[in-house]
Design a protein around this motif. Structure first.
Motif, PDB file in Angstrom:
ATOM      1  N   UNK B 125       0.832  -1.205   0.000  1.00 31.56           N
ATOM      2  CA  UNK B 125       0.000   0.000   0.000  1.00 31.56           C
ATOM      3  C   UNK B 125       0.868   1.257   0.000  1.00 31.56           C
ATOM      4  N   UNK B 126       1.892   1.269   0.838  1.00 27.52           N
ATOM      5  CA  UNK B 126       2.778   2.437   0.884  1.00 27.52           C
ATOM      6  C   UNK B 126       3.587   2.564  -0.413  1.00 27.52           C
ATOM      7  N   UNK B 127       3.965   1.418  -0.986  1.00 33.35           N
ATOM      8  CA  UNK B 127       4.732   1.437  -2.250  1.00 33.35           C
ATOM      9  C   UNK B 127       3.941   2.064  -3.386  1.00 33.35           C
ATOM     10  N   UNK B 129       2.073   4.577  -3.271  1.00 35.69           N
ATOM     11  CA  UNK B 129       2.251   6.030  -3.226  1.00 35.69           C
ATOM     12  C   UNK B 129       3.719   6.406  -3.474  1.00 35.69           C
ATOM     13  N   UNK B 130       4.614   5.514  -3.072  1.00 34.61           N
ATOM     14  CA  UNK B 130       6.027   5.786  -3.354  1.00 34.61           C
ATOM     15  C   UNK B 130       6.296   5.762  -4.860  1.00 34.61           C
ATOM     16  N   UNK B 133       4.936   8.996  -6.270  1.00 37.82           N
ATOM     17  CA  UNK B 133       5.696  10.181  -5.868  1.00 37.82           C
ATOM     18  C   UNK B 133       7.084  10.204  -6.487  1.00 37.82           C
ATOM     19  N   UNK B 134       7.655   9.010  -6.715  1.00 34.97           N
ATOM     20  CA  UNK B 134       9.028   8.964  -7.233  1.00 34.97           C
ATOM     21  C   UNK B 134       9.082   8.899  -8.756  1.00 34.97           C
ATOM     22  N   UNK B 139       4.091  17.454 -11.333  1.00 38.33           N
ATOM     23  CA  UNK B 139       3.550  17.605  -9.980  1.00 38.33           C
ATOM     24  C   UNK B 139       2.024  17.709  -9.982  1.00 38.33           C
ATOM     25  N   UNK B 140       1.455  18.350 -11.006  1.00 39.89           N
ATOM     26  CA  UNK B 140      -0.006  18.501 -11.031  1.00 39.89           C
ATOM     27  C   UNK B 140      -0.688  17.167 -11.331  1.00 39.89           C
ATOM     28  N   UNK B 142       0.628  14.268 -10.597  1.00 40.94           N
ATOM     29  CA  UNK B 142       0.819  13.503  -9.355  1.00 40.94           C
ATOM     30  C   UNK B 142      -0.238  13.869  -8.324  1.00 40.94           C
ATOM     31  N   UNK B 143      -0.483  15.157  -8.175  1.00 43.75           N
ATOM     32  CA  UNK B 143      -1.440  15.622  -7.189  1.00 43.75           C
ATOM     33  C   UNK B 143      -2.826  15.006  -7.431  1.00 43.75           C
ATOM     34  N   UNK B 146      -2.695  11.091  -7.018  1.00 45.64           N
ATOM     35  CA  UNK B 146      -2.551  10.713  -5.616  1.00 45.64           C
ATOM     36  C   UNK B 146      -3.899  10.841  -4.900  1.00 45.64           C
ATOM     37  N   UNK B 147      -4.644  11.879  -5.257  1.00 45.58           N
ATOM     38  CA  UNK B 147      -5.980  12.056  -4.662  1.00 45.58           C
ATOM     39  C   UNK B 147      -6.903  10.921  -5.106  1.00 45.58           C
ATOM     40  N   UNK B 150      -5.734   7.529  -3.366  1.00 47.60           N
ATOM     41  CA  UNK B 150      -5.918   7.448  -1.913  1.00 47.60           C
ATOM     42  C   UNK B 150      -7.396   7.328  -1.563  1.00 47.60           C
TER      43      UNK B 150
END
Lengths: 299, 299
Positions: B125-127, B129-130, B133-134, B139-140, B142-143, B146-147, B150
């Protein structure tokens, strides 16, 4: 637990005061997040049931030390506390440490059920990223923070594996193993707390480096003091110089270095942590106070 | 399991071909991520051990339908598969469904141990998001991604709670409960797959709406077909019109609507899913083919 350390000169209540905002922020976020009522209750029990709030405090103080306002870092502070709460819920599970009590109350799986504790822990981890993605408005800050938190969360899980299901490279000394465990299990999240706060505060590269040095020193100090308290607490009560960690065959700093050398190590780290903040001026005073408190804390 | 449905005219192998890139991307990401060797092995066992790869395929095809290139959406495709893999590992745990087999092999906790399965699920689960993010460089994007991810992950956990620890509002009909469970447990991640792909492809608001309509229709269709296969599969083998879900007292579409009305529902959803893609031109043909395949699949 009492001991004969120097009395703490830091006003802990004043130092901790900003975390009340994080508390409120987390409660509101959870209340407004559509969830089955029993899941929300379980998450709230684990997340809002007290705790030292050390990680959110580090986020806030690092943000302020680099010139930011508390409100800009609340999502990051909430997210890191959610990751911390997730780790406690899962660590307590019957298949893991099988703990019945946490912060003087039944652990979540005792309070609800094992399936609910597994799921609420999962939700807490996912919520950490949801709160970042939904509440951090600057996409570039979000990108950096999300990277910091996800890597730290994975390192923390890796630390739990190193600690409880160890499979180390051959040839590592006990001290090296201890460092690998600490850096992953505790250090990663404390480091991320400070770095996330500094990023929210708009730190430049040099400030971020300095905050990271501070974080790594106080992180390790925190662990050594924890280990020392385990020894000194038990030695007073039971008249022997071993605590429950030593009894359980766990690697600890007093066990590997001895008590005196561990205390010297705490002093060295305290000095290095304060030195890392040299260029920060008065805005970093709360970080300095926290360092002092962490060096001499008795519980 | 065989049945008498219409033969599938879609070349599944061609349709699935792009997921090979996701497979490779996930394997490389995991190989390069510093982890204790036993944790990496456990994650690899759960993540790289086969599976339909439906969610990564939806990411890729939605990305291509909106004019994007496969390579831009690989992090999103990998992330959603990691969330899916995490959910399977935790769902299989002894405290949850207590399953011994998954995809014809021992489940992760049988292959390793229960603590490792809990921790490897957490890491997956954490991976997710990693990896976002990586590896997502915008960035936009990703934002937004990510929303989406999650929220979907949390809704999926909520769906598991609705399904296994139900506590519904009073007055909900069985069909309404079934919809709540489906929308959270299965629908959320399928919807996120399509939306994440579309965002990576640079979809405008109208395209994103259309892709979302498509996703919701095929998501529900997927679930109803699943339930129908449970009934028809068992009815052929055992001579009765109930499958293991019905036997287990689970709410299912054939159970609530009846088999014929469930089939009508599949047809309606198939039509609506295809209609949602009307304005997309030939680039959406693979999404159309996937819809056809999902409507008539036999396993």
């Amino acid at each position: 637990m009492s001991n004969t350390e120097a009395p703490v000169s830091v006003d802990l209540e004043t130092l901790m005061a900003p975390t009340a905002k994080v508390e409120q922020f987390m409660a509101e976020f959870l209340a407004n997040r559509p969830f089955p009522i029993n899941l929300r209750d379980a998450i709230g029990y684990a997340l809002l049931g007290g705790g030292k709030r050390l990680r959110p405090l580090l986020v806030i103080l690092s943000c302020e030390a680099t010139g930011g306002k508390v409100d800009t870092c609340l999502p990051a502070a909430a997210a890191i506390e959610m990751v911390h709460a997730f780790s406690l819920v899962h660590d307590d599970l019957p298949a893991m440490d099988d703990d019945d009590l946490r912060r003087g109350r039944p652990t979540l799986h005792r309070h609800t059920s094992e399936p609910m504790a597994i799921l609420a822990g999962d939700a807490l981890l996912a919520l950490a990223f949801e709160v970042l993605a939904c509440r951090l408005t600057d996409a570039h800050v979000l990108s950096t923070i999300c990277r910091e938190l996800s890597i730290a969360a994975n390192n923390m899980v890796a630390g739990q594996v190193y600690d409880t299901l160890p499979q180390f490279d051959e040839g590592l000394s006990d001290r090296e193993k201890l460092e690998v465990i600490h850096e992953h299990k505790t250090g990663a999240l404390l480091r991320a707390s400070c770095r996330m706060g500094a990023v929210c505060g708009g730190a430049d590269a040099a400030q971020l480096d300095a905050i990271t040095r501070y974080a790594d020193r106080i992180g390790l100090m925190f662990q050594i003091v924890d280990d020392l308290l385990d020894v000194t607490g038990c030695s007073e009560e039971m008249g022997k110089a071993t605590g429950k960690d030593l009894d359980a065959g766990k690697l600890t700093y007093p066990g590997v270095l001895g008590v005196d050398k561990s205390r010297t190590e705490v002093e060295r780290l305290r000095g290095e942590a304060l030195a890392a903040l040299e260029d920060f001026g008065d805005r970093a005073n709360p970080l300095r106070d926290l360092c002092e408190y962490m060096a001499v804390r008795t519980s």
